[in-house]
Design a protein around this motif. Structure first.
Motif, PDB file in Angstrom:
ATOM      1  N   PRO A 159      13.605 -16.127  68.988  1.00 51.14           N
ATOM      2  CA  PRO A 159      14.513 -16.293  70.127  1.00 51.14           C
ATOM      3  C   PRO A 159      15.619 -15.244  70.120  1.00 51.14           C
ATOM      4  CG  PRO A 159      14.022 -18.413  69.117  1.00 51.14           C
ATOM      5  CD  PRO A 159      13.461 -17.376  68.205  1.00 51.14           C
ATOM      6  N   PRO A 160      16.088 -14.801  71.285  1.00 54.96           N
ATOM      7  CA  PRO A 160      17.082 -13.730  71.366  1.00 54.96           C
ATOM      8  C   PRO A 160      18.428 -14.082  70.745  1.00 54.96           C
ATOM      9  CG  PRO A 160      16.703 -14.722  73.530  1.00 54.96           C
ATOM     10  CD  PRO A 160      15.644 -15.243  72.620  1.00 54.96           C
ATOM     11  N   GLU A 161      18.729 -15.383  70.636  1.00 60.52           N
ATOM     12  CA  GLU A 161      20.024 -15.772  70.059  1.00 60.52           C
ATOM     13  C   GLU A 161      20.009 -15.779  68.534  1.00 60.52           C
ATOM     14  OE1 GLU A 161      17.856 -19.615  71.277  1.00 60.52           O
ATOM     15  OE2 GLU A 161      18.183 -17.588  72.065  1.00 60.52           O
ATOM     16  N   TRP A 162      18.875 -15.507  67.934  1.00 55.14           N
ATOM     17  CA  TRP A 162      18.794 -15.419  66.479  1.00 55.14           C
ATOM     18  C   TRP A 162      19.165 -14.010  66.030  1.00 55.14           C
ATOM     19  CZ3 TRP A 162      13.818 -18.188  64.317  1.00 55.14           C
ATOM     20  CH2 TRP A 162      13.829 -19.532  64.721  1.00 55.14           C
ATOM     21  N   THR A 163      19.970 -13.914  64.988  1.00 59.27           N
ATOM     22  CA  THR A 163      20.416 -12.635  64.444  1.00 59.27           C
ATOM     23  C   THR A 163      19.830 -12.441  63.054  1.00 59.27           C
ATOM     24  OG1 THR A 163      22.501 -12.741  65.681  1.00 59.27           O
ATOM     25  CG2 THR A 163      22.427 -11.264  63.758  1.00 59.27           C
ATOM     26  N   LEU A 164      19.186 -11.307  62.835  1.00 60.62           N
ATOM     27  CA  LEU A 164      18.578 -11.054  61.530  1.00 60.62           C
ATOM     28  C   LEU A 164      19.647 -10.905  60.455  1.00 60.62           C
ATOM     29  CD1 LEU A 164      15.934 -10.437  59.939  1.00 60.62           C
ATOM     30  CD2 LEU A 164      16.438  -8.015  60.325  1.00 60.62           C
ATOM     31  N   GLY A 206      30.555 -26.386  66.788  1.00 54.62           N
ATOM     32  CA  GLY A 206      31.495 -25.269  66.807  1.00 54.62           C
ATOM     33  C   GLY A 206      32.627 -25.356  65.812  1.00 54.62           C
ATOM     34  N   LEU A 207      32.634 -26.386  64.963  1.00 49.23           N
ATOM     35  CA  LEU A 207      33.732 -26.567  64.010  1.00 49.23           C
ATOM     36  C   LEU A 207      33.865 -25.348  63.086  1.00 49.23           C
ATOM     37  CD1 LEU A 207      35.908 -28.445  62.774  1.00 49.23           C
ATOM     38  CD2 LEU A 207      34.120 -29.304  61.240  1.00 49.23           C
ATOM     39  N   GLY A 208      35.076 -24.790  63.000  1.00 48.40           N
ATOM     40  CA  GLY A 208      35.366 -23.705  62.082  1.00 48.40           C
ATOM     41  C   GLY A 208      34.942 -22.332  62.554  1.00 48.40           C
ATOM     42  N   ARG A 209      34.421 -22.225  63.777  1.00 45.84           N
ATOM     43  CA  ARG A 209      33.863 -20.956  64.239  1.00 45.84           C
ATOM     44  C   ARG A 209      34.669 -20.292  65.349  1.00 45.84           C
ATOM     45  NH1 ARG A 209      28.315 -23.752  65.489  1.00 45.84           N
ATOM     46  NH2 ARG A 209      28.112 -22.031  66.975  1.00 45.84           N
ATOM     47  N   LEU A 210      35.697 -20.950  65.847  1.00 44.30           N
ATOM     48  CA  LEU A 210      36.432 -20.399  66.986  1.00 44.30           C
ATOM     49  C   LEU A 210      37.124 -19.096  66.626  1.00 44.30           C
ATOM     50  CD1 LEU A 210      37.362 -20.686  69.906  1.00 44.30           C
ATOM     51  CD2 LEU A 210      39.328 -22.006  69.076  1.00 44.30           C
ATOM     52  N   THR A 211      37.838 -19.092  65.521  1.00 40.87           N
ATOM     53  CA  THR A 211      38.571 -17.888  65.126  1.00 40.87           C
ATOM     54  C   THR A 211      37.756 -16.963  64.236  1.00 40.87           C
ATOM     55  OG1 THR A 211      39.538 -19.118  63.267  1.00 40.87           O
ATOM     56  CG2 THR A 211      40.816 -19.013  65.307  1.00 40.87           C
ATOM     57  N   MET A 212      36.728 -17.510  63.580  1.00 44.93           N
ATOM     58  CA  MET A 212      35.878 -16.694  62.709  1.00 44.93           C
ATOM     59  C   MET A 212      34.407 -16.988  63.006  1.00 44.93           C
ATOM     60  SD  MET A 212      37.859 -16.677  59.023  1.00 44.93           S
ATOM     61  CE  MET A 212      36.672 -15.497  58.359  1.00 44.93           C
ATOM     62  N   PRO A 213      33.885 -16.506  64.131  1.00 41.51           N
ATOM     63  CA  PRO A 213      32.495 -16.795  64.493  1.00 41.51           C
ATOM     64  C   PRO A 213      31.485 -16.251  63.489  1.00 41.51           C
ATOM     65  CG  PRO A 213      33.430 -15.096  65.932  1.00 41.51           C
ATOM     66  CD  PRO A 213      34.576 -15.689  65.163  1.00 41.51           C
ATOM     67  N   ALA A 214      31.878 -15.251  62.699  1.00 43.80           N
ATOM     68  CA  ALA A 214      30.953 -14.676  61.714  1.00 43.80           C
ATOM     69  C   ALA A 214      30.605 -15.658  60.606  1.00 43.80           C
ATOM     70  CB  ALA A 214      31.546 -13.411  61.109  1.00 43.80           C
ATOM     71  N   THR A 215      31.319 -16.789  60.535  1.00 45.09           N
ATOM     72  CA  THR A 215      30.994 -17.773  59.503  1.00 45.09           C
ATOM     73  C   THR A 215      29.581 -18.331  59.674  1.00 45.09           C
ATOM     74  OG1 THR A 215      32.169 -19.433  60.836  1.00 45.09           O
ATOM     75  CG2 THR A 215      33.365 -18.459  58.971  1.00 45.09           C
ATOM     76  N   ILE A 216      29.026 -18.225  60.884  1.00 52.79           N
ATOM     77  CA  ILE A 216      27.625 -18.615  61.090  1.00 52.79           C
ATOM     78  C   ILE A 216      26.722 -17.723  60.235  1.00 52.79           C
ATOM     79  CG2 ILE A 216      25.750 -18.349  62.757  1.00 52.79           C
ATOM     80  CD1 ILE A 216      26.901 -21.011  63.039  1.00 52.79           C
ATOM     81  N   ASP A 217      26.977 -16.412  60.282  1.00 49.35           N
ATOM     82  CA  ASP A 217      26.187 -15.478  59.482  1.00 49.35           C
ATOM     83  C   ASP A 217      26.439 -15.697  57.992  1.00 49.35           C
ATOM     84  OD1 ASP A 217      25.529 -14.526  61.965  1.00 49.35           O
ATOM     85  OD2 ASP A 217      26.572 -12.615  61.757  1.00 49.35           O
ATOM     86  N   ASP A 260      21.176 -18.564  63.636  1.00 41.22           N
ATOM     87  CA  ASP A 260      21.151 -19.016  65.029  1.00 41.22           C
ATOM     88  C   ASP A 260      22.589 -19.191  65.501  1.00 41.22           C
ATOM     89  OD1 ASP A 260      20.787 -20.141  67.479  1.00 41.22           O
ATOM     90  OD2 ASP A 260      19.692 -21.914  66.775  1.00 41.22           O
ATOM     91  N   ARG A 261      23.121 -18.154  66.122  1.00 41.72           N
ATOM     92  CA  ARG A 261      24.522 -18.178  66.550  1.00 41.72           C
ATOM     93  C   ARG A 261      24.764 -19.131  67.716  1.00 41.72           C
ATOM     94  NH1 ARG A 261      25.932 -11.670  66.378  1.00 41.72           N
ATOM     95  NH2 ARG A 261      25.968 -11.461  64.090  1.00 41.72           N
ATOM     96  N   ALA A 262      23.697 -19.560  68.374  1.00 36.03           N
ATOM     97  CA  ALA A 262      23.850 -20.453  69.521  1.00 36.03           C
ATOM     98  C   ALA A 262      23.642 -21.916  69.153  1.00 36.03           C
ATOM     99  CB  ALA A 262      22.863 -20.054  70.619  1.00 36.03           C
ATOM    100  N   THR A 263      23.459 -22.220  67.872  1.00 37.84           N
ATOM    101  CA  THR A 263      23.182 -23.604  67.495  1.00 37.84           C
ATOM    102  C   THR A 263      24.310 -24.539  67.916  1.00 37.84           C
ATOM    103  OG1 THR A 263      22.624 -25.078  65.664  1.00 37.84           O
ATOM    104  CG2 THR A 263      24.179 -23.313  65.177  1.00 37.84           C
ATOM    105  N   GLU A 264      23.923 -25.711  68.391  1.00 41.69           N
ATOM    106  CA  GLU A 264      24.902 -26.721  68.770  1.00 41.69           C
ATOM    107  C   GLU A 264      25.263 -27.617  67.589  1.00 41.69           C
ATOM    108  OE1 GLU A 264      23.561 -28.859  72.173  1.00 41.69           O
ATOM    109  OE2 GLU A 264      23.519 -27.087  73.470  1.00 41.69           O
ATOM    110  N   SER A 291      26.697 -26.723  60.194  1.00 41.34           N
ATOM    111  CA  SER A 291      25.854 -26.203  61.273  1.00 41.34           C
ATOM    112  C   SER A 291      24.451 -25.853  60.825  1.00 41.34           C
ATOM    113  CB  SER A 291      26.506 -24.955  61.873  1.00 41.34           C
ATOM    114  OG  SER A 291      26.733 -23.984  60.860  1.00 41.34           O
ATOM    115  N   GLN A 292      24.259 -25.567  59.531  1.00 40.45           N
ATOM    116  CA  GLN A 292      22.954 -25.182  58.995  1.00 40.45           C
ATOM    117  C   GLN A 292      22.238 -24.196  59.929  1.00 40.45           C
ATOM    118  OE1 GLN A 292      21.854 -29.551  58.254  1.00 40.45           O
ATOM    119  NE2 GLN A 292      20.921 -28.532  56.500  1.00 40.45           N
ATOM    120  N   PRO A 293      22.834 -23.030  60.164  1.00 39.29           N
ATOM    121  CA  PRO A 293      22.300 -22.110  61.180  1.00 39.29           C
ATOM    122  C   PRO A 293      21.146 -21.238  60.716  1.00 39.29           C
ATOM    123  CG  PRO A 293      24.221 -21.144  60.166  1.00 39.29           C
ATOM    124  CD  PRO A 293      24.061 -22.515  59.540  1.00 39.29           C
ATOM    125  N   TRP A 294      20.747 -21.356  59.445  1.00 37.31           N
ATOM    126  CA  TRP A 294      19.678 -20.510  58.933  1.00 37.31           C
ATOM    127  C   TRP A 294      18.342 -20.879  59.555  1.00 37.31           C
ATOM    128  CZ3 TRP A 294      23.171 -22.938  55.498  1.00 37.31           C
ATOM    129  CH2 TRP A 294      22.839 -24.280  55.168  1.00 37.31           C
TER     130      TRP A 294
END
Length: 211
Positions: free
Chosen positions: A172-177, A122-133, A114-118, A54-57
Motif C-alpha cells: 500500500p502507498p501509505e507504507w514506508t520502507l 495518534g497518541l504521541g505522534r502529533l509533535t513527533m510523527p517519526a515515532t511511527i518509524d 504504516d504511517r496511516a494506521t488508526e 500503534s504497532q505500525p510495523w
C-alpha cells in the motif's frame, strides 16, 4: 498488583553478551531455518514498544524467486551508484566489503511502517510523527536480538531504493520502507563487526551531554 520478574546477575551478564554478539551478518549457510521459526520470531518482534501502542510495523516475507531477483537487481544498481560516490582508497575498500547476503540467506523479509494506521489513535505522534518509524525499528531490533539468542543471524540491507522496493513488493502507498533483511545461520562468527575489521570505521564511546 503483581511483582515483576527478578533477573539474576548471570542473566544480566548473558544479556550484555547477547548485545555484544549481535552482528550485521552478510555470510550465511544455505541451511533453512526450522519450520515455524521465522513466524515465531516475528511474533516476538511484535512485543516491541510502539508509540501509542500503534504497532505500525508491517512484515513482508519474500519467498518467490522473481521478487528476490528483482530485489537483488535493485541492490546491485544502488550499490554501483554508491561505489561511484567514493574515490581512491575509500572506493577500493568499499568494493571489498560484502554488503548483502541476498544470494545465500534462506529467509528474507522487508519491514514497512504504516504511517496511516488508526491503531493507537495518534497518541504521541502529533509533535513527533517519526515515532511511527522509530517504533518499527524497535520491532526490528527485538527480532534481531531474539534471533541471535537462537544462533540465527540477520543482515540489514539498506543499499536499495525505497520507491522501487515498494513497487517490487506491491505494498500500500501509505507504507514506508524501513529496511530489508536477510536471515539465516551465519557461516562464520566474529566478536568484532566486519566494518571495524576491514578498517571502514571504529566503534566510539557514547556521546553524553549534561545540561
Amino acid at each position: 498488583m503483581t511483582s515483576g520478574p527478578e533477573f539474576p546477575d548471570d542473566f544480566r551478564a548473558a544479556l550484555v553478551d547477547l548485545f555484544r554478539w549481535r552482528r550485521d551478518v552478510r555470510r550465511f549457510k544455505p541451511t533453512p531455518l526450522p519450520e515455524g521459526a521465522l513466524e515465531r520470531l516475528l511474533d516476538v518482534a511484535s512485543i516491541a514498544p510502539s508509540v501509542g501502542l500503534s504497532q505500525p510495523w508491517r512484515f513482508v516475507v519474500i519467498e518467490s524467486a522473481e521478487c528476490r531477483a528483482a530485489v537483488r537487481a535493485c541492490f546491485e544498481r544502488c550499490n554501483a551508484e554508491a561505489l561511484a560516490s567514493f574515490s581512491g582508497e575509500r572506493a577500493a575498500l568499499y568494493a571489498r566489503l560484502k554488503l548483502a547476503g541476498l544470494n545465500e540467506a534462506p529467509c528474507q523479509f522487508a519491514v514497512f511502517a504504516d504511517r496511516a494506521t488508526e491503531q493507537g489513535h495518534g497518541l504521541g505522534r502529533l509533535t513527533m510523527p517519526a515515532t511511527i518509524d522509530y517504533s518499527a525499528v524497535m520491532a526490528i531490533h527485538t527480532f534481531w536480538l531474539a534471533a541471535r539468542a537462537e544462533g540465527i543471524g540477520m543482515g540489514w540491507v539498506s543499499i536499495i531504493d525505497p520507491a522501487e522496493m515498494a513497487t517490487i513488493l506491491d505494498v500500500p502507498p501509505e507504507w514506508t520502507l524501513i529496511g530489508y533483511f536477510c536471515v539465516g545461520y551465519p557461516s562464520e562468527n566474529h566478536s568484532m563487526p566486519e566494518l571495524e575489521r576491514e578498517g571502514w570505521e571504529v566503534r566510539r564511546t557514547s556521546t553524553i551531554m549534561t545540561r
